[in-house]
Design a protein around this motif. Structure first.
Motif, mmCIF file in Angstrom:
data_model
loop_
_atom_site.group_PDB
_atom_site.id
_atom_site.type_symbol
_atom_site.label_atom_id
_atom_site.label_comp_id
_atom_site.label_asym_id
_atom_site.label_seq_id
_atom_site.Cartn_x
_atom_site.Cartn_y
_atom_site.Cartn_z
ATOM 1 N N ASP A 143 0.543 -1.257 -0.369
ATOM 2 C CA ASP A 143 0.306 0.180 -0.169
ATOM 3 C C ASP A 143 0.899 1.566 0.048
ATOM 4 O OD1 ASP A 143 -1.891 -2.517 1.556
ATOM 5 O OD2 ASP A 143 -3.578 -0.658 0.957
ATOM 6 N N PHE A 144 0.632 2.285 -0.836
ATOM 7 C CA PHE A 144 1.368 3.443 -1.446
ATOM 8 C C PHE A 144 0.239 4.085 -0.851
ATOM 9 C CE2 PHE A 144 3.872 0.018 -2.588
ATOM 10 C CZ PHE A 144 5.975 0.394 -1.995
ATOM 11 N N GLY A 145 0.721 5.399 -0.258
ATOM 12 C CA GLY A 145 0.373 6.711 -0.730
ATOM 13 C C GLY A 145 0.944 7.981 -1.181
ATOM 14 N N GLU A 146 -0.271 8.478 -2.218
ATOM 15 C CA GLU A 146 0.425 9.988 -2.982
ATOM 16 C C GLU A 146 -0.533 11.050 -2.983
ATOM 17 O OE1 GLU A 146 2.979 10.207 -4.975
ATOM 18 O OE2 GLU A 146 4.381 8.105 -4.838
ATOM 19 N N ASN A 147 0.091 11.796 -2.595
ATOM 20 C CA ASN A 147 -0.624 13.293 -3.133
ATOM 21 C C ASN A 147 -0.461 13.924 -4.491
ATOM 22 O OD1 ASN A 147 1.399 12.780 0.037
ATOM 23 N ND2 ASN A 147 0.103 14.643 0.036
ATOM 24 N N TYR A 148 0.128 13.808 -5.382
ATOM 25 C CA TYR A 148 0.121 14.399 -6.410
ATOM 26 C C TYR A 148 0.490 13.365 -7.327
ATOM 27 C CZ TYR A 148 2.435 17.680 -3.276
ATOM 28 O OH TYR A 148 2.995 18.889 -1.588
ATOM 29 N N LEU A 149 -0.921 13.763 -8.595
ATOM 30 C CA LEU A 149 -1.233 12.680 -9.391
ATOM 31 C C LEU A 149 -0.302 12.808 -11.088
ATOM 32 C CD1 LEU A 149 -3.904 11.576 -11.010
ATOM 33 C CD2 LEU A 149 -3.997 13.068 -11.861
ATOM 34 N N GLY B 136 0.070 -5.599 -7.886
ATOM 35 C CA GLY B 136 -0.661 -5.918 -6.712
ATOM 36 C C GLY B 136 -0.282 -5.116 -5.463
ATOM 37 N N LEU B 137 0.248 -3.973 -6.240
ATOM 38 C CA LEU B 137 0.116 -2.777 -5.726
ATOM 39 C C LEU B 137 -0.714 -1.794 -5.293
ATOM 40 C CD1 LEU B 137 3.274 -1.088 -6.601
ATOM 41 C CD2 LEU B 137 3.106 -2.662 -5.081
ATOM 42 N N VAL B 138 -1.205 -1.171 -4.082
ATOM 43 C CA VAL B 138 -2.267 -0.740 -3.900
ATOM 44 C C VAL B 138 -1.874 0.907 -3.826
ATOM 45 C CG1 VAL B 138 -4.688 -0.070 -2.475
ATOM 46 C CG2 VAL B 138 -3.900 -2.417 -2.143
ATOM 47 N N TRP B 139 -3.398 1.736 -4.772
ATOM 48 C CA TRP B 139 -2.613 2.748 -4.636
ATOM 49 C C TRP B 139 -3.456 3.993 -4.002
ATOM 50 C CZ3 TRP B 139 2.165 4.614 -5.916
ATOM 51 C CH2 TRP B 139 3.350 4.127 -6.245
ATOM 52 N N HIS B 140 -3.716 4.935 -2.683
ATOM 53 C CA HIS B 140 -3.954 5.925 -2.423
ATOM 54 C C HIS B 140 -3.676 6.721 -2.805
ATOM 55 C CE1 HIS B 140 -5.612 2.373 0.639
ATOM 56 N NE2 HIS B 140 -4.198 1.923 0.181
ATOM 57 N N PHE B 141 -4.585 7.831 -3.023
ATOM 58 C CA PHE B 141 -4.906 9.220 -3.091
ATOM 59 C C PHE B 141 -5.112 9.680 -1.947
ATOM 60 C CE2 PHE B 141 -5.224 13.515 -4.424
ATOM 61 C CZ PHE B 141 -4.343 13.376 -5.651
ATOM 62 N N ILE B 142 -3.511 10.899 -1.584
ATOM 63 C CA ILE B 142 -3.742 11.305 0.177
ATOM 64 C C ILE B 142 -4.125 12.901 -0.215
ATOM 65 C CG2 ILE B 142 -3.180 9.523 1.107
ATOM 66 C CD1 ILE B 142 -0.516 10.688 1.519
ATOM 67 N N GLY B 143 -3.578 13.467 -1.249
ATOM 68 C CA GLY B 143 -3.525 14.729 -1.608
ATOM 69 C C GLY B 143 -4.788 15.135 -1.235
ATOM 70 N N ARG B 144 -5.089 16.593 -1.978
ATOM 71 C CA ARG B 144 -6.347 17.335 -2.443
ATOM 72 C C ARG B 144 -6.305 17.533 -2.827
ATOM 73 N NH1 ARG B 144 -7.273 23.516 0.260
ATOM 74 N NH2 ARG B 144 -9.232 22.949 1.015
ATOM 75 N N VAL B 145 -7.868 17.069 -3.468
ATOM 76 C CA VAL B 145 -7.739 16.274 -4.854
ATOM 77 C C VAL B 145 -8.748 17.672 -5.701
ATOM 78 C CG1 VAL B 145 -10.328 15.282 -6.564
ATOM 79 C CG2 VAL B 145 -8.713 14.646 -3.716
ATOM 80 N N GLN B 146 -8.122 17.994 -6.582
ATOM 81 C CA GLN B 146 -8.781 19.147 -7.627
ATOM 82 C C GLN B 146 -9.695 18.480 -8.750
ATOM 83 O OE1 GLN B 146 -4.178 20.130 -8.331
ATOM 84 N NE2 GLN B 146 -5.426 22.314 -8.384
ATOM 85 N N ALA B 147 -10.712 19.684 -9.158
ATOM 86 C CA ALA B 147 -11.662 19.174 -10.161
ATOM 87 C C ALA B 147 -10.795 18.530 -10.702
ATOM 88 C CB ALA B 147 -12.631 20.554 -10.402
ATOM 89 N N ASN B 148 -10.145 18.935 -11.749
ATOM 90 C CA ASN B 148 -9.879 18.886 -12.890
ATOM 91 C C ASN B 148 -8.331 17.738 -13.193
ATOM 92 O OD1 ASN B 148 -7.648 19.628 -12.144
ATOM 93 N ND2 ASN B 148 -7.074 21.613 -13.304
ATOM 94 N N LYS B 149 -8.823 17.239 -11.939
ATOM 95 C CA LYS B 149 -7.749 15.802 -11.736
ATOM 96 C C LYS B 149 -8.389 14.899 -11.940
ATOM 97 C CE LYS B 149 -3.829 18.133 -12.277
ATOM 98 N NZ LYS B 149 -2.657 18.810 -11.599
ATOM 99 N N THR B 150 -9.461 15.023 -11.318
ATOM 100 C CA THR B 150 -10.659 13.782 -10.763
ATOM 101 C C THR B 150 -10.418 12.541 -12.035
ATOM 102 O OG1 THR B 150 -12.514 15.028 -11.690
ATOM 103 C CG2 THR B 150 -12.535 14.531 -9.188
ATOM 104 N N ARG B 151 -10.545 12.781 -13.613
ATOM 105 C CA ARG B 151 -10.337 11.384 -13.919
ATOM 106 C C ARG B 151 -10.074 10.250 -13.710
ATOM 107 N NH1 ARG B 151 -13.904 10.872 -18.030
ATOM 108 N NH2 ARG B 151 -14.813 12.266 -18.545
ATOM 109 N N GLY B 152 -8.228 11.098 -14.040
ATOM 110 C CA GLY B 152 -7.352 10.563 -14.089
ATOM 111 C C GLY B 152 -6.663 10.100 -12.534
#
Ligand code: PLP
Length: 232
Positions: A53-59, A74-90
């Motif tokens: 399990d890995f956490g990242e803040n920037y797309l 088998g890696l699990v990616w966790h988004f833990i940064g601020r979600v900007q509307a123009n990045k939601t698709r990625g």
């Protein structure tokens, strides 16, 4: 042994010691290695040490690492940064978890953009636990309304709550922040929501978070050392 391997052993020992001290099952506490501004080589070391399990803040930064690590399964990616509307698709296509939902509109976009072939996106609501509206996170009063929106979205699974309190060095002060997160969880459970995750605790305060029920600790520097690379 690499330094990352040694660090992971130490962090796992800290988690186990805190679990014992506070009467928790260590098997219910998941370690997310926060790899923002860390090299792909260090992430590989962590994978070799059994970390999934890995956490990242920037797309953008995360995407480059994910592409470089494509062979590692088998890696699990966790988004833990601020979600900007123009990045939601990625974010919706590249991550299995998002811990930082503060607004219903962002959750709606993520649900709409989650690829049909992927399982529902696992999400936590980020709660502002200090009462300071200038800090990120949903205010505690608005949580139930936000949970109502998120729990009703088809391509999202509402899992729990997350907080990122200001840094404190004193244990009881750290713990007071996490206690409020746990109280928010209790309120939502009382209102009939199903949630089983508390994403809380970083390198400096993971013991206090475990004392208050953390199920997912997000650990960066204690696993990888000081952050070096520049973020986007
Ligand atoms: C960077 C970061 C972490 C990890 O912080 P460390 O103090 O390095 O353990 C955890 N959670 C979030 C949301 C972060 O941005």
């Amino acid at each position: 042994m690499t330094s990352v391997t040694e660090n992971i052993v130490k962090v796992r020992d800290r988690i186990a010691a805190a679990a014992t001290r506070f009467g928790r099952d260590p098997g219910h506490i998941h370690l997310i290695a926060v790899s923002k501004r860390q090299s792909v080589e260090k992430i590989r070391d962590a994978i070799h040490a059994g970390q999934n399990d890995f956490g990242e803040n920037y797309l953008q930064e995360a995407s480059e690492k994910q592409d470089a690590l494509e062979a590692a399964s088998g890696l699990v990616w966790h988004f833990i940064g601020r979600v900007q509307a123009n990045k939601t698709r990625g974010i919706a296509s590249r991550f299995q978890w998002v811990h930082t939902i503060e607004r219903g509109r962002i959750a709606e976009r993520l649900s709409r953009q989650r690829p049909y072939y992927a399982p529902p996106l696992q999400v936590c609501l980020q709660v502002e636990v200090t009462g300071d509206p200038s800090r990120p996170g949903a205010c505690m009063d608005s949580l139930e309304a936000l949970a109502e929106v998120v729990a009703g979205l088809p391509r999202i699974q509402f899992r729990g709550l997350m907080c990122l309190p200001p840094e404190e060095t004193e244990f009881e002060r750290q713990r007071a922040h996490f206690r409020r997160l746990r109280e928010c969880q209790a309120a939502l459970l009382g209102a009939g929501f199903e949630l089983d995750v508390l994403s809380a605790g970083m390198s400096g305060d993971l013991e206090a978070a475990i004392a208050e029920g953390a199920t997912h600790v997000r650990i960066g520097t204690a696993v990888f050392g000081e952050r070096l690379l520049r973020s986007d």
